[in-house]
Design an enzyme around this catalytic site. Structure first.
Site, PDB file in Angstrom:
ATOM      1  N   ASP A 165      43.813 -59.264  38.355  1.00 33.83           N
ATOM      2  CA  ASP A 165      43.480 -57.911  37.812  1.00 33.83           C
ATOM      3  C   ASP A 165      42.792 -57.160  38.884  1.00 33.83           C
ATOM      4  OD1 ASP A 165      42.519 -55.665  36.459  1.00 33.83           O
ATOM      5  OD2 ASP A 165      41.461 -56.701  34.819  1.00 33.83           O
TER       6      ASP A 165
ATOM      7  N   TYR B 114      29.302 -61.950  35.080  1.00 36.84           N
ATOM      8  CA  TYR B 114      30.407 -61.296  34.418  1.00 36.84           C
ATOM      9  C   TYR B 114      31.359 -60.319  35.341  1.00 36.84           C
ATOM     10  CZ  TYR B 114      33.818 -59.647  31.182  1.00 36.84           C
ATOM     11  OH  TYR B 114      35.117 -59.357  30.605  1.00 36.84           O
TER      12      TYR B 114
ATOM     13  N   LYS C 252      37.714 -61.354  32.561  1.00 36.86           N
ATOM     14  CA  LYS C 252      38.175 -62.583  31.725  1.00 36.86           C
ATOM     15  C   LYS C 252      38.776 -63.405  32.999  1.00 36.86           C
ATOM     16  CE  LYS C 252      37.254 -64.302  29.053  1.00 36.86           C
ATOM     17  NZ  LYS C 252      36.088 -65.040  29.119  1.00 36.86           N
TER      18      LYS C 252
HETATM   19  P1  13P Z   1      39.723 -58.464  31.852  1.00 35.03           P
HETATM   20  O1  13P Z   1      39.287 -59.237  32.781  1.00 35.03           O
HETATM   21  O2  13P Z   1      41.016 -58.497  31.506  1.00 35.03           O
HETATM   22  O3  13P Z   1      39.513 -57.001  32.509  1.00 35.03           O
HETATM   23  O4  13P Z   1      38.960 -58.188  30.486  1.00 35.03           O
HETATM   24  C1  13P Z   1      37.679 -57.631  30.340  1.00 35.03           C
HETATM   25  C2  13P Z   1      36.999 -57.482  29.276  1.00 35.03           C
HETATM   26  O5  13P Z   1      36.012 -58.211  29.050  1.00 35.03           O
HETATM   27  C3  13P Z   1      37.885 -56.977  27.955  1.00 35.03           C
HETATM   28  O6  13P Z   1      37.001 -56.439  27.186  1.00 35.03           O
HETATM   29 MG    MG Z   2      40.956 -56.001  33.623  1.00 38.43          MG
HETATM   30 MG    MG Z   3      42.856 -59.200  32.620  1.00 40.76          MG
END
Ligand code: 13P
Ligand code: MG
Ligand code: MG
Length: 390
Positions: free
Chosen positions: A11, A238, A241
């Site tokens: 990402d 963090y 994801k």
């Molecule tokens: P991504 O890692 O896909 O950007 O997701 C982040 C997230 O926490 C969505 O709320």
């Molecule tokens: Mg993302």
């Molecule tokens: Mg993502």
């Protein structure tokens, strides 16, 4: 020939929040892959996105963990990052967690899954007269999103009747990784069917244990490779994801596509979703679907490929979840999502404290903990009781 399939996914920026990469980023990635094919680094390549994650699926002969392949992917993601930055997109370079990895990019942020095997697709080859495989890519998901569906596809004849055939009846070996262990890969090998209870005991914990790879016990051939890592274990905080990817070979000595995808009809609940800290069902979607649903409902795509004798992909791919059969599952997933969202932040709707990916949530709790005080002098009473007994 000895061939390697690699899926490299990151990402590196998206439009209007974490929804999808821009067409400019996709085009630049496709051009980079075409250029690497011209330069003979790659045999073939395919570029797509699932939610805000760009995936490159490539074939080559350099083996897994190859520095040149990994550096090519890193540079390509940097190129897409620059486009995201210029366009003011959200989260430019989000998954590129280290400054400049010197070789292999495993552990540097992008999700990587690789499969290496002897490729000789001739009619007389009893094991693989033809090579077909599927690529799964998930967005807004915790790292163990494939634990349940791959377990059911490779170890449960209720989902994979093919397991009762002579070529599969000896079962599959599951290599399971402990993702809490950050000093190198910590792996246990367990065999289905005899170890299925042990396998289930580990795989129930989607945040800690993940399937790393699956092998045919009869033929020794690798069936599946999964990117099992936790971004917060790499970054210490963090950053987004984990959004795992998986490569799964199918047919003949392996389960068939319909067997492998049937567990996805469950739309099982997994961690991830909004702020990486909730629990929502996994919805199967067509490839190149943006994330626009409530609370970042987790998505998974699945694309099927064939590989010719030279290691080139079939001219067309098949978008497995882009079929009316899956519309019903999508409705089901949405219903399950609404049921869970009904209870907002309470109990099972959010991940437990230690799994809250968004570290700010933990900071809020820590800040409150420091403001607690003990009521009715209970602590003092306990202390004096202890001291009087000494
Ligand atoms: P991504 O890692 O896909 O950007 O997701 C982040 C997230 O926490 C969505 O709320
Ligand atoms: Mg993302
Ligand atoms: Mg993502």
């Amino acid at each position: 020939m000895r061939i390697t399939l690699s899926i490299l996914k990151a990402d590196v920026g998206s439009i209007g929040g974490h929804t999808k990469p821009s067409e400019g980023m996709m085009e630049a990635t496709r051009r980079a892959v075409a250029d690497a094919i011209d330069k003979k680094l790659l045999i073939d390549g395919y570029v797509a996105h699932t939610g805000d994650d760009i995936a490159m699926i490539v074939s080559h002969t350099r083996g897994a963990d190859n520095d040149d392949i990994h550096q090519f992917a890193w540079q390509t993601f940097l190129g897409a990052t620059a486009i995201a930055q210029k366009g003011g997109l959200y989260g430019a370079g989000q998954d590129l967690l280290v400054d400049a990895p010197s070789g292999n990019i495993r552990g540097a942020g992008p999700a990587v899954a690789e499969l290496e095997f002897d490729h000789d697709p001739v009619k007389t080859n009893p094991v693989r007269p033809a090579e077909s495989f599927m690529v799964f890519a998930a967005d807004k998901c915790g790292p163990g999103a494939y634990n349940l569906p791959l377990f059911l596809g490779f170890a449960d004849p209720m989902y994979c009747g093919g397991l009762m055939l002579p070529q599969m009846i000896q079962g599959f070996r599951f290599n399971i990784i402990d993702m809490d262990h950050t000093e190198g890969d910590s792996i246990i090998e367990l065999n289905a069917p005899e170890d299925v209870y042990k396998i289930a005991m580990l795989l129930r914990d989607n945040e800690r244990f993940g399937i790393d790879s699956i092998y045919s016990r009869r033929y020794g051939e690798q069936a599946a490779a999964v990117s099992a890592q936790r971004l917060h274990s790499i970054a210490g905080t963090y950053t987004g994801k984990d959004d795992p990817v998986a490569l799964v070979r199918n047919q003949r000595i392996f389960p068939a596509p319909e067997e492998l995808v049937s567990p996805f009809t469950k739309a099982h609940y997994i961690g991830g979703d909004a702020r990486g800290s909730h629990v929502m069902p996994l919805m199967p979607v067509p490839i190149n679907t943006p994330v626009t649903g409530i609370y970042c409902l987790p998505l998974v795509s699945c694309v099927g490929f064939s590989l010719d004798a030279d290691g080139c992909f079939s001219n067309e791919v098949v978008d497995i979840f882009d079929n009316p059969a899956w519309d019903y599952v999508r409705i089901r997933a949405q219903e399950k999502a609404l049921a869970m969202r009904d209870q907002g932040w309470s109990g099972a709707a959010m991940l437990p404290y230690n799994e809250l990916e968004y570290s700010g949530f933990r900071d809020t709790v820590e800040g409150l903990l420091s403001q607690f005080s003990v009521r009715n002098g209970h602590e003092a009473a306990t202390m004096s009781a202890t001291s009087s007994s000494q």
